[in-house]
Design a protein around this motif. Structure first.
Motif, PDB file in Angstrom:
ATOM      1  N   UNK A 211      87.593  19.724   7.000  1.00 14.62           N
ATOM      2  CA  UNK A 211      88.361  20.532   6.754  1.00 14.62           C
ATOM      3  C   UNK A 211      87.620  21.949   7.153  1.00 14.62           C
ATOM      4  N   UNK A 212      86.959  22.706   7.270  1.00 14.07           N
ATOM      5  CA  UNK A 212      85.746  23.357   7.384  1.00 14.07           C
ATOM      6  C   UNK A 212      84.770  23.191   8.981  1.00 14.07           C
ATOM      7  N   UNK A 213      84.297  22.474   9.009  1.00 16.45           N
ATOM      8  CA  UNK A 213      83.105  21.942  10.122  1.00 16.45           C
ATOM      9  C   UNK A 213      83.460  20.281  10.130  1.00 16.45           C
ATOM     10  N   UNK A 214      82.593  20.012  11.442  1.00 19.78           N
ATOM     11  CA  UNK A 214      82.425  19.035  11.632  1.00 19.78           C
ATOM     12  C   UNK A 214      80.966  18.931  12.405  1.00 19.78           C
TER      13      UNK A 214
ATOM     14  N   UNK B 268      80.350  21.957  14.324  1.00 17.51           N
ATOM     15  CA  UNK B 268      81.029  22.841  14.636  1.00 17.51           C
ATOM     16  C   UNK B 268      82.068  24.056  13.292  1.00 17.51           C
ATOM     17  N   UNK B 269      81.972  25.069  13.002  1.00 18.96           N
ATOM     18  CA  UNK B 269      82.498  25.294  11.886  1.00 18.96           C
ATOM     19  C   UNK B 269      83.578  26.533  11.736  1.00 18.96           C
ATOM     20  N   UNK B 270      84.544  26.224  10.850  1.00 18.13           N
ATOM     21  CA  UNK B 270      85.786  27.929  11.639  1.00 18.13           C
ATOM     22  C   UNK B 270      85.150  28.822  11.661  1.00 18.13           C
ATOM     23  N   UNK B 271      86.017  29.090  12.040  1.00 17.59           N
ATOM     24  CA  UNK B 271      86.504  30.772  11.779  1.00 17.59           C
ATOM     25  C   UNK B 271      86.379  31.464  10.406  1.00 17.59           C
ATOM     26  N   UNK B 272      87.668  30.857   9.693  1.00 17.70           N
ATOM     27  CA  UNK B 272      87.437  31.073   7.906  1.00 17.70           C
ATOM     28  C   UNK B 272      85.555  30.757   7.619  1.00 17.70           C
ATOM     29  N   UNK B 273      85.210  29.953   7.943  1.00 19.93           N
ATOM     30  CA  UNK B 273      83.835  29.603   8.020  1.00 19.93           C
ATOM     31  C   UNK B 273      82.780  30.426   8.156  1.00 19.93           C
ATOM     32  N   UNK B 274      82.821  30.340   9.073  1.00 20.12           N
ATOM     33  CA  UNK B 274      82.311  31.673   9.923  1.00 20.12           C
ATOM     34  C   UNK B 274      81.879  32.992   9.096  1.00 20.12           C
ATOM     35  N   UNK B 275      82.570  33.508   8.580  1.00 20.66           N
ATOM     36  CA  UNK B 275      83.190  34.692   7.592  1.00 20.66           C
ATOM     37  C   UNK B 275      82.252  35.211   6.775  1.00 20.66           C
ATOM     38  N   UNK B 276      82.861  33.598   5.994  1.00 20.52           N
ATOM     39  CA  UNK B 276      82.013  33.464   4.313  1.00 20.52           C
ATOM     40  C   UNK B 276      80.832  33.642   5.201  1.00 20.52           C
ATOM     41  N   UNK B 277      79.953  32.666   5.940  1.00 18.50           N
ATOM     42  CA  UNK B 277      78.479  32.983   6.735  1.00 18.50           C
ATOM     43  C   UNK B 277      77.827  34.468   6.246  1.00 18.50           C
TER      44      UNK B 277
ATOM     45  N   UNK C  38      78.035   5.757  18.079  1.00 19.68           N
ATOM     46  CA  UNK C  38      77.716   6.798  17.020  1.00 19.68           C
ATOM     47  C   UNK C  38      78.861   6.945  15.909  1.00 19.68           C
ATOM     48  N   UNK C  39      78.886   5.831  14.789  1.00 23.68           N
ATOM     49  CA  UNK C  39      80.186   6.831  13.850  1.00 23.68           C
ATOM     50  C   UNK C  39      79.558   7.498  12.659  1.00 23.68           C
ATOM     51  N   UNK C  40      79.657   8.810  12.537  1.00 26.45           N
ATOM     52  CA  UNK C  40      79.271   9.906  11.148  1.00 26.45           C
ATOM     53  C   UNK C  40      79.732   9.445   9.824  1.00 26.45           C
ATOM     54  N   UNK C  41      79.322   9.122   8.596  1.00 26.55           N
ATOM     55  CA  UNK C  41      79.635   9.368   7.932  1.00 26.55           C
ATOM     56  C   UNK C  41      80.193  10.037   7.312  1.00 26.55           C
ATOM     57  N   UNK C  42      81.975   9.804   6.557  1.00 26.73           N
ATOM     58  CA  UNK C  42      82.457  11.698   6.159  1.00 26.73           C
ATOM     59  C   UNK C  42      82.504  11.915   5.241  1.00 26.73           C
ATOM     60  N   UNK C  43      81.723  11.003   4.598  1.00 23.82           N
ATOM     61  CA  UNK C  43      81.311  11.820   3.414  1.00 23.82           C
ATOM     62  C   UNK C  43      80.001  12.973   3.406  1.00 23.82           C
ATOM     63  N   UNK C  44      79.502  14.103   4.157  1.00 17.51           N
ATOM     64  CA  UNK C  44      78.845  15.286   4.014  1.00 17.51           C
ATOM     65  C   UNK C  44      79.182  16.199   4.125  1.00 17.51           C
ATOM     66  N   UNK C  45      78.394  17.158   3.356  1.00 13.31           N
ATOM     67  CA  UNK C  45      78.709  18.148   3.243  1.00 13.31           C
ATOM     68  C   UNK C  45      77.860  19.672   4.167  1.00 13.31           C
ATOM     69  N   UNK C  46      77.591  20.860   4.912  1.00 19.14           N
ATOM     70  CA  UNK C  46      77.015  21.812   5.297  1.00 19.14           C
ATOM     71  C   UNK C  46      76.979  22.726   4.601  1.00 19.14           C
ATOM     72  N   UNK C  47      75.196  22.890   3.901  1.00 13.71           N
ATOM     73  CA  UNK C  47      75.474  24.172   3.231  1.00 13.71           C
ATOM     74  C   UNK C  47      75.320  25.019   4.252  1.00 13.71           C
TER      75      UNK C  47
END
Length: 544
Positions: free
Chosen positions: A118-121, A250-259, A99-108
């Protein structure tokens, strides 16, 4: 140099037939000592060099690199006189879903938008071409653990069906080792990312997102970004993995702090609460992501080869290593090949060299010696999981499993690091083999990393087969080795799952030799014994 120039010198080298010696009153007279001494750094180094060369393209499952790897392994085992382990074949087919996910994605999440890598996978194990997570309620579930034996359930009283759960990495003991919770610094299986996704699935969540932190994860964000992007594999299933959470990420620690800030909360404070006891809280935010995936069913292969025992051939000592790595990323600028020299061309090389040693014994071991070199370890121990669930050798005839993964290229050591120390009676055999080398056993340096749950032996341990994973420790043999170790360790650590994990002529293979000899000795002891090693009472595993 072309690969065909490498293959045959190793497999056609003369097998020593030296004089007999008595190594143990319970063992048959044989040339054990001379075979032991002739486990060579040259063979180990050459196999590693070949398997991690660019010709093998990073040994990704189902790639041309797999074909070359399988040919190399089979030709060596066959030349050493090993029989096919699966009927008349050296291969066990493993059905995979790529299964190959299209990298053109954004998590909101709430008002925050997070960029892929950069911030999530994020990806999905479900066999769907598109997954739409829309306005899913977000709930923080602490460590995401449901462990009755530790009186801990982060999901107690929660209904997370259709929701997104945010989960801390590792388990509650890691950053609070004096609390008596779980096993302190030593990671349990509840700390592994694979468990967290499994438990979220059992709880009915729609998405599970782990907050990455370098110390408790034991690796940096780049490892997450590299390992979770590109083709991902799972075992093909009849229900298309419909029982898995739709989104695993997964989200990075910086992303988690923002959430958490967006939710009016402080991440560090919420984490502190989660460390004290079972904890959850709704974040009053919604999550959304669309994952478009290309699906392709494929077949990869485990390699299995057997040297039949002289007396109890139906009982097997099973050595494991994984031949696969991360393959090739053609989107990269510059070097595109993840050669996987340390991880795990070294362990695969040790399998071949150890196989040569067993084949060189003038008196066959009483029990059979089987080498299982598996696929798709890097995708979550899939090859070994498939074998353990579809064993060719019945598990009740598998006396013990000995695993080799990322062997010690840092030079000889005075100690032996036992990964997951205190698990089974195999450690008694290991201690005997280590003492022969003037070494002593220690616990691994970083039990908090949970390495016992991160390689192929775990697939057998959780089904009851006593499994050993041990490697060179941290006490260098001498001052010269200490200086070399200090220089080389920086490279090894920094190149984990990176394109710089490449073979280096400067590597000292004496530590690989030392450990290969030791594990050869362990298997020889058990193969010539009528005993069945048992799990220790302190272990969470028992024979099924």
């Amino acid at each position: 140099m072309q690969i065909r120039q490498f293959i045959f010198p190793l497999i056609t080298s003369t097998i020593l037939l030296a004089g007999c010696s008595q190594t143990n009153n319970n063992m048959p007279a044989s040339n054990f000592d001379s075979v032991y001494q002739n486990i060579s750094t040259q063979d180990l180094k050459q196999h590693t060099k070949v398997l991690s060369s660019d010709e093998f393209e990073g040994r990704s499952p189902t790639s041309p690199g797999e074909t070359k790897t399988l040919d190399y392994l089979i030709s060596n085992f066959k030349a050493l006189g090993y029989q096919p382990g699966n009927g008349n074949s050296y291969l066990q087919a493993v059905e995979l879903m790529e299964i190959t996910a299209d990298p053109d994605m954004t998590l909101r999440i709430g008002q925050n938008q997070f960029k892929y890598r950069d911030d999530m996978v994020a990806s999905s194990k479900r066999e769907n071409s598109q997954i739409n997570l829309t306005d899913s309620e977000v709930v923080f579930v602490g460590y995401g653990v449901n462990a009755p034996e530790y009186d801990w359930n982060d999901y107690a009283g929660l209904d997370v069906k259709g929701k997104t759960v945010v989960i801390l990495v590792n388990d509650p003991g890691f950053e609070n080792p004096e609390s008596g919770k779980f096993q302190g610094k030593t990671m349990t299986y509840y700390g592994r990312w694979s468990y967290k996704f499994e438990e979220a699935s059992r709880q009915g969540a729609e998405a599970a997102i782990i907050v990455h932190e370098t110390a408790p994860a034991s690796y940096g964000w780049s490892v997450v970004a590299n390992s979770w992007s590109g083709p991902q594999y799972s075992l093909a299933s009849d229900n298309g993995n419909a029982d898995r959470v739709a989104v695993e990420g997964w989200i990075s620690l910086d992303a988690a702090n923002k959430v958490f800030k967006d939710a009016g909360l402080d991440f560090a404070q919420q984490k502190a609460l989660a460390m004290q006891g079972p904890y959850s809280t709704p974040l009053q935010l919604k999550a959304a992501v669309t994952i478009k995936s290309k699906l392709q069913k494929s077949v990869s292969n485990n390699v299995i080869a057997t040297l039949p025992g002289s007396e109890r051939a139906d009982e097997h000592i099973l050595y494991t290593a994984h031949w696969d790595h991360l393959g090739k990323d053609e989107s990269r600028v510059g070097d595109q090949i993840y050669n996987g020299a340390h991880d795990n061309a070294t362990g695969t090389a040790a399998s071949l060299v150890m196989a040569k040693a067993f084949a060189g014994l003038t008196v066959r071991p009483q029990r059979s010696i089987t080498f299982l070199v598996v696929t798709a370890e890097e995708q979550g121990l899939l090859g070994s999981q498939f074998y353990a669930e579809h064993p060719i050798i019945p598990l009740n005839k598998t006396v013990a499993n000995i695993n080799m993964d990322a062997m010690n290229v840092l030079g000889k050591t005075k100690d032996v690091a036992v990964v997951g120390m205190g698990k089974s009676e195999l450690e008694t055999n290991l201690e005997m083999a280590a003492k022969k080398q003037g070494r002593h056993l220690t616990q691994e340096d970083r039990p908090e990393a949970g390495y016992y749950y991160r390689s192929d032996h775990f697939s057998f341990a959780k089904l009851g087969v006593p499994a050993l994973y041990a490697e060179g420790g941290s006490e260098p043999f001498d001052e010269e080795t200490a200086a070399y170790r200090k220089r080389t360790n920086v490279v090894i650590t920094g190149c984990y799952h990176q394109v710089c994990d490449q073979f280096r002529e400067s590597w000292d293979f004496s530590g690989v030799q030392q450990d290969t000899q030791m594990l050869f000795d362990v298997g020889y002891q058990i193969a010539n014994s009528s005993d069945w090693p048992k799990w220790l009472k302190t272990s969470e595993f028992q024979r099924k």
